[in-house]
Write an enzyme that holds these catalytic residues in place. Structure first.
Site, PDB file in Angstrom:
ATOM      1  N   ARG A  10     -74.700   0.113  -6.778  1.00  0.00           N
ATOM      2  CA  ARG A  10     -75.380  -0.230  -8.044  1.00  0.00           C
ATOM      3  C   ARG A  10     -76.886  -0.358  -7.825  1.00  0.00           C
ATOM      4  O   ARG A  10     -77.699   0.133  -8.624  1.00  0.00           O
ATOM      5  CB  ARG A  10     -74.820  -1.543  -8.593  1.00  0.00           C
ATOM      6  CG  ARG A  10     -73.406  -1.461  -9.123  1.00  0.00           C
ATOM      7  CD  ARG A  10     -72.916  -2.805  -9.584  1.00  0.00           C
ATOM      8  NE  ARG A  10     -73.694  -3.311 -10.732  1.00  0.00           N
ATOM      9  CZ  ARG A  10     -73.518  -4.521 -11.253  1.00  0.00           C
ATOM     10  NH1 ARG A  10     -72.629  -5.365 -10.717  1.00  0.00           N
ATOM     11  NH2 ARG A  10     -74.216  -4.908 -12.292  1.00  0.00           N
TER      12      ARG A  10
ATOM     13  N   CYS B 241     -60.456   4.734  24.216  1.00  0.00           N
ATOM     14  CA  CYS B 241     -61.105   3.744  23.350  1.00  0.00           C
ATOM     15  C   CYS B 241     -60.549   2.340  23.563  1.00  0.00           C
ATOM     16  O   CYS B 241     -61.210   1.347  23.245  1.00  0.00           O
ATOM     17  CB  CYS B 241     -60.923   4.128  21.880  1.00  0.00           C
ATOM     18  SG  CYS B 241     -61.574   5.749  21.443  1.00  0.00           S
TER      19      CYS B 241
ATOM     20  N   ALA C  87     -56.907  15.792  22.748  1.00  0.00           N
ATOM     21  CA  ALA C  87     -56.984  17.102  22.116  1.00  0.00           C
ATOM     22  C   ALA C  87     -55.988  18.078  22.728  1.00  0.00           C
ATOM     23  O   ALA C  87     -55.252  18.767  22.013  1.00  0.00           O
ATOM     24  CB  ALA C  87     -58.409  17.652  22.230  1.00  0.00           C
TER      25      ALA C  87
ATOM     26  N   ASN D 163     -57.749  14.325  18.196  1.00  0.00           N
ATOM     27  CA  ASN D 163     -56.355  14.492  17.806  1.00  0.00           C
ATOM     28  C   ASN D 163     -56.205  15.485  16.652  1.00  0.00           C
ATOM     29  O   ASN D 163     -55.306  16.332  16.644  1.00  0.00           O
ATOM     30  CB  ASN D 163     -55.751  13.139  17.432  1.00  0.00           C
ATOM     31  CG  ASN D 163     -55.310  12.345  18.645  1.00  0.00           C
ATOM     32  OD1 ASN D 163     -54.283  12.635  19.253  1.00  0.00           O
ATOM     33  ND2 ASN D 163     -56.089  11.345  19.024  1.00  0.00           N
TER      34      ASN D 163
END
Length: 471
Positions: free
Chosen positions: A461, A54, A21, A324
């Site tokens: 469905r 990660c 960040a 990010n």
């Protein structure tokens, strides 16, 4: 004659935290503003910047062979782009009234104050490490930083040199994303692995019925699961090294322990400075990622709470993808452009060996907490046309709002091709689609990639029928 213009000092942008960040914010702001207009100073208490936490389990497992492959941009590379990165320097206090931060250098211990015009908090999250007996023993590892990964790999190498022929034992505490990924990594190192968690099923980011399928797959991979019992302590030997993990009901021998118990927002600085925090302890911001009530303070990444686009509540969801994007939003706003971060739907994927796990949207417990009424359906399908070689089973669970049929969440557990299918549902959630609208999505089809009806659409469905039956 023209009079010479008055020299103007550039604004100063101070960033606390040098990972995803913070450095995304710095890089974006630098693209928009040259150094003579904006000075950028980033403080990072560690040695590395802009790396993929990660990817650490895959580095430990051996899929990634070099630590530097996880580093997107080094401190020196940032400096060459006009960003003053100061590593091994910890921010110890914020003076909001005086618009300055206090720092301490790791080597010399020297402290000083640095003023700012714009402050960016990108302090990340800290691993949960409860005060249990033996939790700080030798051989007990976290996997949050590159340094954590280096220490774990060094310990594995040392144990490998002195171990006997029998397979050593490892315990992973916590059966979330990091826990199951580290279980695979330790399997690859030849360990007998036990996964311990207080929850009744692994992966509490899934509903328990879907978590049960993860447990069954882990057991088939010879990962022992000890669930439904909290850890009470860690035993050590005479030299202070871990030798066992004890729970409320059992004892598990271990030469090595990995902690994967999740993280909490690292917001001590923000709290001490009186900045607003949410229920989970994360910093609260507006859509522009500006800290509420403070025009020149911004926050991004794992230290913030984000807007859940389905419920409208704020949640702590620590993921590099969000960090990010939020960092780019901050950088654009400070750089004179305009951007917002609209929130998330809670999408995540993971894998352990050949098993892929994906989820997006709400779990049943979250739908209940939000006061929603819903129907749920579960279908069994295959990743490819059933007659095509390599077709693998897949289980899809779908939640839809009871009256409207609005999609609320999807969970998928299966083999190759299962995990990223959750992106179909993530887009549908973002668009606010109903399950009936989903059934007519124009998805790509060919036997090597999907059955004629994609498994996600089969679930949609079935959900249409369930909504109609529920009235």
């Amino acid at each position: 004659m023209s009079r010479p213009g008055r020299t103007r000092s550039p604004r100063r942008m101070v960033i606390v935290g040098g990972d995803a960040a913070g450095m995304s914010a710095a890089s974006q702001a630098r693209r928009l503003c040259p150094p003579e207009e904006l000075e950028i100073v980033a403080f990072e208490r560690g040695d590395h910047t802009s790396y993929s936490a990660c990817g650490i389990p895959y580095w430990v497992a051996g899929d990634v062979t070099d630590r530097d492959e996880l580093v997107a941009r080094s401190p020196q590379e940032h400096r060459e782009r006009g960003i003053d990165v100061r590593t091994r320097t910890e921010v110890t206090a914020l003076d909001v009234q005086g618009s300055r931060v206090r720092t301490r250098e790791g080597g010399s211990g020297r402290e000083e104050w640095t003023g700012y015009d714009e402050l960016v908090l990108a302090t990340g999250a800290r691993p949960i490490r409860p005060p249990l007996p033996g939790i700080d023993a030798e051989g007990v590892h976290a996997v949050q930083t590159l340094g954590d990964g280096e220490r774990l790999l060094a310990d594995l190498a040392a144990l490998d040199r002195r171990r006997a022929d029998e397979r050593p034992r490892a315990v992973v505490v916590g059966a979330g994303y990091i826990g199951v990924e580290m279980a695979e990594a330790l399997l690859r190192h030849g360990y007998r692995v036990t996964l311990v968690d207080r929850a009744e099923e692994p992966m509490t980011t899934l509903d328990p019925d879907m978590g049960a399928h993860v447990r069954e797959a882990l057991n088939r991979l010879e990962v022992a699961t000890a669930l439904g019992s909290a850890v009470t302590g860690l035993e050590t030997d005479a030299e202070g090294r871990v030798r066992a993990v004890t729970t409320e009901t059992d004892r598990h021998e271990a030469e090595l322990v990995v902690l994967g118990m999740g993280v909490r927002p690292l917001t001590d600085l923000a709290r001490d400075a009186g900045l607003p925090l949410g229920d989970s302890g994360g910093v609260l911001t507006d859509l522009a990622m500006r800290v509420r009530g403070h025009d020149n303070i911004w926050a991004a990444g794992d230290c913030v709470e984000v807007l859940d686009r389905i419920t409208g509540a704020h949640r702590h969801i620590p993921l590099g993808t969000h960090a990010n994007k939020q960092g780019q939003v901050v950088g654009r706003n400070i750089g004179g452009d305009y951007a917002t971060f609209p929130g998330v739907v809670g999408t995540a994927v993971s894998k352990v060996c050949e098993l892929e796990i994906g989820r997006t949207g709400l779990l049943e417990a979250q739908a209940r907490a939000a006061g929603l009424r819903w129907v749920t359906v579960t279908v069994e399908a295959t990743s490819r046309a059933g007659y095509y070689p390599g077709a693998a089973p897949m289980r899809v669970k779908l939640l839809a709002e009871r009256r409207t049929g609005r999609l609320l969440g999807v969970q998928i557990v299966g083999r190759e091709g299962a995990g990223k299918r959750v992106d179909i549902a993530a887009v549908a959630l973002t668009a606010g689609m109903t399950v009936e609208q989903m059934t007519m999505l124009d998805l790509g089809y060919a036997p090597p990639f999907s059955p004629v009806w994609d498994p996600v659409l089969v679930a949609a469905r079935k959900a249409v029928s369930a909504v109609r039956e529920a009235g």
